[in-house]
Design a protein around this motif. Structure first.
Motif, PDB file in Angstrom:
ATOM      1  N   ALA A   1       0.848  -1.190   0.000  1.00 17.64           N
ATOM      2  CA  ALA A   1       0.000   0.000   0.000  1.00 17.64           C
ATOM      3  C   ALA A   1       0.884   1.240   0.000  1.00 17.64           C
ATOM      4  O   ALA A   1       2.063   1.178   0.335  1.00 17.64           O
ATOM      5  N   ARG A   2       0.292   2.343  -0.389  1.00 14.28           N
ATOM      6  CA  ARG A   2       1.033   3.605  -0.434  1.00 14.28           C
ATOM      7  C   ARG A   2       0.845   4.330   0.891  1.00 14.28           C
ATOM      8  O   ARG A   2      -0.273   4.592   1.323  1.00 14.28           O
ATOM      9  N   ARG A   3       1.956   4.634   1.541  1.00 14.71           N
ATOM     10  CA  ARG A   3       1.895   5.306   2.838  1.00 14.71           C
ATOM     11  C   ARG A   3       1.915   6.815   2.653  1.00 14.71           C
ATOM     12  O   ARG A   3       2.716   7.355   1.897  1.00 14.71           O
ATOM     13  N   ILE A   4       1.005   7.474   3.338  1.00 17.59           N
ATOM     14  CA  ILE A   4       0.906   8.940   3.296  1.00 17.59           C
ATOM     15  C   ILE A   4       1.080   9.461   4.710  1.00 17.59           C
ATOM     16  O   ILE A   4       0.346   9.066   5.628  1.00 17.59           O
ATOM     17  N   GLU A   5       2.054  10.316   4.906  1.00 15.62           N
ATOM     18  CA  GLU A   5       2.214  10.955   6.203  1.00 15.62           C
ATOM     19  C   GLU A   5       1.318  12.191   6.233  1.00 15.62           C
ATOM     20  O   GLU A   5       1.519  13.136   5.468  1.00 15.62           O
ATOM     21  N   PRO A   6       0.290  12.208   7.075  1.00 17.36           N
ATOM     22  CA  PRO A   6      -0.711  13.292   7.025  1.00 17.36           C
ATOM     23  C   PRO A   6      -0.086  14.672   7.226  1.00 17.36           C
ATOM     24  O   PRO A   6       0.800  14.855   8.060  1.00 17.36           O
ATOM     25  N   SER A   7      -0.583  15.620   6.441  1.00 19.27           N
ATOM     26  CA  SER A   7      -0.087  16.998   6.542  1.00 19.27           C
ATOM     27  C   SER A   7      -1.224  18.012   6.546  1.00 19.27           C
ATOM     28  O   SER A   7      -0.996  19.203   6.335  1.00 19.27           O
ATOM     29  N   VAL A   8      -2.464  17.544   6.754  1.00 25.02           N
ATOM     30  CA  VAL A   8      -3.626  18.437   6.776  1.00 25.02           C
ATOM     31  C   VAL A   8      -4.375  18.237   8.088  1.00 25.02           C
ATOM     32  O   VAL A   8      -4.181  17.238   8.797  1.00 25.02           O
ATOM     33  N   GLY A   9      -5.246  19.201   8.397  1.00 21.71           N
ATOM     34  CA  GLY A   9      -6.014  19.147   9.630  1.00 21.71           C
ATOM     35  C   GLY A   9      -7.475  19.460   9.388  1.00 21.71           C
ATOM     36  O   GLY A   9      -7.923  19.662   8.247  1.00 21.71           O
ATOM     37  N   TRP A  10      -8.233  19.535  10.482  1.00 22.47           N
ATOM     38  CA  TRP A  10      -9.675  19.774  10.352  1.00 22.47           C
ATOM     39  C   TRP A  10      -9.977  21.105   9.678  1.00 22.47           C
ATOM     40  O   TRP A  10     -10.975  21.210   8.943  1.00 22.47           O
ATOM     41  N   SER A  11      -9.147  22.095   9.890  1.00 18.83           N
ATOM     42  CA  SER A  11      -9.414  23.408   9.297  1.00 18.83           C
ATOM     43  C   SER A  11      -9.286  23.400   7.782  1.00 18.83           C
ATOM     44  O   SER A  11      -9.773  24.319   7.103  1.00 18.83           O
ATOM     45  N   ASP A  12      -8.635  22.366   7.233  1.00 18.79           N
ATOM     46  CA  ASP A  12      -8.468  22.296   5.780  1.00 18.79           C
ATOM     47  C   ASP A  12      -9.664  21.668   5.082  1.00 18.79           C
ATOM     48  O   ASP A  12      -9.749  21.708   3.850  1.00 18.79           O
TER      49      ASP A  12
ATOM     50  N   GLU B   1      -7.098  11.415   5.465  1.00 17.17           N
ATOM     51  CA  GLU B   1      -5.816  11.952   5.900  1.00 17.17           C
ATOM     52  C   GLU B   1      -5.982  12.820   7.148  1.00 17.17           C
ATOM     53  O   GLU B   1      -5.143  12.787   8.060  1.00 17.17           O
ATOM     54  N   VAL B   2      -7.066  13.576   7.210  1.00 14.57           N
ATOM     55  CA  VAL B   2      -7.331  14.414   8.386  1.00 14.57           C
ATOM     56  C   VAL B   2      -7.563  13.542   9.623  1.00 14.57           C
ATOM     57  O   VAL B   2      -7.056  13.828  10.712  1.00 14.57           O
ATOM     58  N   ILE B   3      -8.326  12.466   9.445  1.00 15.51           N
ATOM     59  CA  ILE B   3      -8.580  11.553  10.573  1.00 15.51           C
ATOM     60  C   ILE B   3      -7.272  10.937  11.058  1.00 15.51           C
ATOM     61  O   ILE B   3      -7.008  10.852  12.269  1.00 15.51           O
ATOM     62  N   ALA B   4      -6.439  10.488  10.106  1.00 10.60           N
ATOM     63  CA  ALA B   4      -5.146   9.914  10.481  1.00 10.60           C
ATOM     64  C   ALA B   4      -4.293  10.933  11.233  1.00 10.60           C
ATOM     65  O   ALA B   4      -3.638  10.600  12.231  1.00 10.60           O
ATOM     66  N   ALA B   5      -4.300  12.180  10.764  1.00  7.01           N
ATOM     67  CA  ALA B   5      -3.509  13.220  11.430  1.00  7.01           C
ATOM     68  C   ALA B   5      -4.027  13.482  12.841  1.00  7.01           C
ATOM     69  O   ALA B   5      -3.243  13.661  13.789  1.00  7.01           O
ATOM     70  N   ASP B   6      -5.341  13.503  13.011  1.00  8.71           N
ATOM     71  CA  ASP B   6      -5.905  13.774  14.324  1.00  8.71           C
ATOM     72  C   ASP B   6      -5.569  12.661  15.323  1.00  8.71           C
ATOM     73  O   ASP B   6      -5.354  12.917  16.509  1.00  8.71           O
ATOM     74  N   LEU B   7      -5.495  11.419  14.826  1.00  9.03           N
ATOM     75  CA  LEU B   7      -5.181  10.286  15.689  1.00  9.03           C
ATOM     76  C   LEU B   7      -3.673  10.067  15.840  1.00  9.03           C
ATOM     77  O   LEU B   7      -3.249   9.253  16.662  1.00  9.03           O
ATOM     78  N   GLY B   8      -2.892  10.771  15.034  1.00  7.24           N
ATOM     79  CA  GLY B   8      -1.444  10.591  15.085  1.00  7.24           C
ATOM     80  C   GLY B   8      -0.970   9.374  14.329  1.00  7.24           C
ATOM     81  O   GLY B   8       0.138   8.872  14.578  1.00  7.24           O
ATOM     82  N   LEU B   9      -1.761   8.872  13.385  1.00 11.06           N
ATOM     83  CA  LEU B   9      -1.437   7.656  12.640  1.00 11.06           C
ATOM     84  C   LEU B   9      -1.007   7.991  11.215  1.00 11.06           C
ATOM     85  O   LEU B   9      -1.253   9.088  10.709  1.00 11.06           O
ATOM     86  N   ASP B  10      -0.379   7.028  10.562  1.00  8.67           N
ATOM     87  CA  ASP B  10      -0.100   7.141   9.139  1.00  8.67           C
ATOM     88  C   ASP B  10      -1.312   6.662   8.356  1.00  8.67           C
ATOM     89  O   ASP B  10      -2.135   5.886   8.859  1.00  8.67           O
TER      90      ASP B  10
END
Length: 681
Positions: free
Chosen positions: A411-422, A479-488
């Motif tokens: 699978a392709r791993r994405i390191e989250p770089s966005v948040g809820w405000s986006d 991606e936003v959910i992953a960022a909020d949880l601190g996950l990839d």
């Protein structure tokens, strides 16, 4: 100093026990010299003299054997040799033979003695025939020979090696392994053969009912199987139970054992080490051997030591010839224990802020006790880079660092770089995304502490469906959910998983889920309708196997313990039985004019030069585009602006919109472009 004194004392006791071996050897040498016609021949052992041949022909032996001397049966002093006798079930004769083979490693004079007695200067260790003769036994004594057979305690326990197997039985050399010699001399260093295979699993308080397992071991149970899920504390529970029985712990990494070039030899060395040191075995993960190396599992389960196996697969009766193991379930680490382990393992030096809620930060992660300790060390390292106190991002980064790398190949791993405000979404969709995040964060409390886990074999996982047209924000929301949880975020294109050969699709999916079980991340299945379509009536073989794939995925999704999100452009094509099993189904509509206006402004950003005449209200009202299309148009306009060296103007934006329409195959209607129709090329 105490350790050295103990070792010196053990050496003295061992040498004292070997004195009678020296006396036997001296008498044998003296008997040889009395009857040797040339006792001082410098080339003794390099050739056979005529006199030696005559003696062989006439008397049957070149030299008379020493007079028989009975093997002592008295108890040995309380030294490691006596412990070996008790643990390995050795007889007095076994101990005597072991000492005969051992003394060349304690006193190099015996090399010369044995070379002389073997009548071969190149053979400086005792042979089987010589050892039996020194014990006053005849080579034809079947019972004595049996003590040196492959299944006798000395050899089966790994205490004695019989070398030169191509030679006749009586002339084979005997050798005591270096590890056994070192142990008898008081050295407690673990066998170097096991250095790359052992895992540092140690007791951990508060990770399950260790007392119950310890009681079972004390009552005589030698084999137990702890089945665990992702983030289970099986190895910690096993180590804690063995420690409660007063035993040491030898942890065997079965994945490393599977890659070892001589695994059978490694298992035998491990069992010998456990018997030498009075330890029990903790072996994990069973999954590494289950399919391709079941013989190694049978070898481990046949051990006379207390052995606890840990894995995720169901137990197979063929893995143990001694009968079924004690079956137990290994729990996950509770949130309160998780935070305590993290704080105990945190090495500093960066200070921990008092308001840092470790339990909440780690709640989305499924981590073993070892991984929690690794996460604490990782957080300390990342905090050291900023030379400040540990932050929430450091804690999450340390936890993510414990992920296995296998899923990156699938699978392709994405390191989250966005948040809820986006995110630009309707209020209801936004609220549902927040609810999905809460499910992932508080599942331990709801499903574990409160016992709200459903039946039917469902795991603790969270699953959702994102349905909407392309470009409406499904991937960005994941991606936003992953960022909020601190996950990839790991994205899997299900269209690439489908295989035309029967059964291959299921294998591909099983590999993905198996690898995902070792990763704390958000798993996003794109193009879900490619495989989760409605099950149809079976009219031919293709329909039957398509239904099998859908049914398999339904079952596998229910047992998955992670956070899985499925994205589809065609919700109507999905099977109702599948959507019923999801925790949430979130619709992503085409944005309305107000949302499009916000999307235009965010897509163009704050650093891209804009002309004052840019009419974003017109763009939002006139062009019904999804957020992904708007983003693509903004990037095209930026390139055009960079090439011309001017700010983004309305003609630039209209030209970029025209290019996007051409990509989409849409007609450029005058009603949409209005007063800017003349700008079209």
């Amino acid at each position: 100093m105490a350790e050295h004194t103990s070792a010196d004392g053990q050496l003295r006791d061992l040498l004292a026990a070997a004195v009678r071996i020296e006396q036997r050897v001296r008498r044998a040498v003296e008997a040889r010299r009395r009857t040797d016609p040339q006792p001082d021949d410098e080339f003794r052992g390099l050739y056979l003299t005529q006199e030696t041949v005559r003696r062989l022909l006439e008397e049957g032996r070149p030299f008379p054997a020493p007079e028989p001397e009975p093997v002592p049966g008295e108890a040995l002093p309380d030294i490691p040799l006596a412990e070996l006798r008790r643990e390995f079930g050795l007889t007095a004769l076994d101990v005597e033979i072991l000492l005969i083979a051992l003394v060349p490693d304690l006193d190099d004079r015996f090399e010369a003695f044995y070379g002389y007695l073997n009548d071969d200067v190149t053979r400086r260790r005792p042979s089987i025939g010589l050892a039996l003769g020194l014990c006053g036994l005849t080579p034809a004594d079947a019972a004595a020979r049996a003590r040196l057979g492959p299944y006798a305690p000395l050899r089966a326990g790994g205490l004695l090696l019989v070398e030169e197997a191509d030679r006749p039985f009586l002339s084979r050399a005997l050798r005591v392994p270096d590890r056994v010699t070192a142990h008898l001399l008081g050295d407690r260093t673990t066998d170097p053969r096991l250095a790359d295979l052992l895992a540092p699993w140690h007791p951990v308080e508060g990770v399950g009912d260790a007392k119950a397992l310890a009681g079972a071991v004390d009552s005589g149970v030698l084999l137990a199987y702890l089945r665990e899920d992702q983030g289970g504390a099986g190895t910690a529970l096993a180590a804690t139970a063995l420690a409660l029985t007063g035993r040491g712990v030898l942890g065997l990494d079965l994945a490393r054992l599977a890659a070892d070039p001589t695994p059978v030899e490694a298992v035998r060395a491990l069992v010998r080490e456990g018997r030498l040191t009075g330890a029990g075995l903790v072996c994990a993960p069973v999954d590494a051997l289950a399919r391709e190396h079941p013989a190694l599992l049978r070898l481990l389960t046949d051990s006379p030591l207390p052995t606890v196996l840990v894995g995720r697969v169901p137990w197979d009766a063929g893995w143990s010839a001694a009968g079924p193991p004690l079956p137990l379930r290994a729990p996950r680490v509770e949130p309160a224990v998780r935070a305590r382990l993290w704080r105990e393992a945190y090495p500093g030096p960066a200070p921990l802020p008092p308001d840092l809620d470790i339990s909440l930060l780690l709640s989305p992660f499924l981590l073993t006790p070892d991984q929690i300790e690794g996460a604490a060390r990782g957080a300390a390292q990342t905090a050291a880079l900023s030379d400040g106190p540990v932050a929430a991002a450091d804690v999450r980064r340390g936890a993510r660092a414990q992920n296995a790398a296998g899923l990156d190949r699938l699978a392709r791993r994405i390191e989250p770089s966005v948040g809820w405000s986006d995110l630009v979404l309707p209020a209801d969709a936004h609220a549902q995304l927040r609810e999905l995040t809460a499910r992932a964060r508080y599942r331990d409390q709801v499903l574990g502490t409160w016992g709200m886990r459903p039946g039917g074999g469902r795991g603790r996982g969270v699953s959702a469906l994102f349905a909407g047209d392309s470009g409406t924000g499904k991937t960005m929301s994941a991606e936003v959910i992953a960022a909020d949880l601190g996950l990839d975020l790991y994205t899997v294109d299900l269209a690439t998983v489908i295989d035309k050969y029967v059964g291959e699709t299921e294998k591909n999916l099983e590999r993905i889920f198996s690898e995902a079980a070792g990763v704390n991340g958000v798993l996003l299945f794109d193009e879900a309708d490619a495989i989760f379509g409605k099950r149809s009536d079976v009219k031919d073989a293709h329909d039957r196997y398509a239904n099998v794939e859908s049914a398999y995925l339904l079952q596998r999704m229910e047992s998955f313990d992670g956070l899985a999100i499925l994205a589809t452009n065609l919700r109507a094509n999905l099977d109702d039985a599948f959507t019923r099993r999801l925790d949430l189904v979130i619709d992503f509509p085409i944005p309305d004019a107000d949302h499009r206006r916000l999307l235009w402004d965010r897509a163009l950003g704050s650093t891209l030069p804009r002309s004052p005449s840019l009419d974003l209200d017109f763009c939002a009202d006139s062009f019904e585009l999804a957020g992904g299309n708007i983003r693509s148009i903004a990037i095209t306009a930026a390139y055009l602006s960079a090439a011309s060296g001017t700010p983004v103007t309305m003609p630039t934006l209209i030209h970029a919109i025209q290019r996007e329409y051409q990509k989409l195959g849409r007609l450029t209607l005058a009603s949409e472009f209005g007063e800017y129709l003349s700008l079209l090329t």
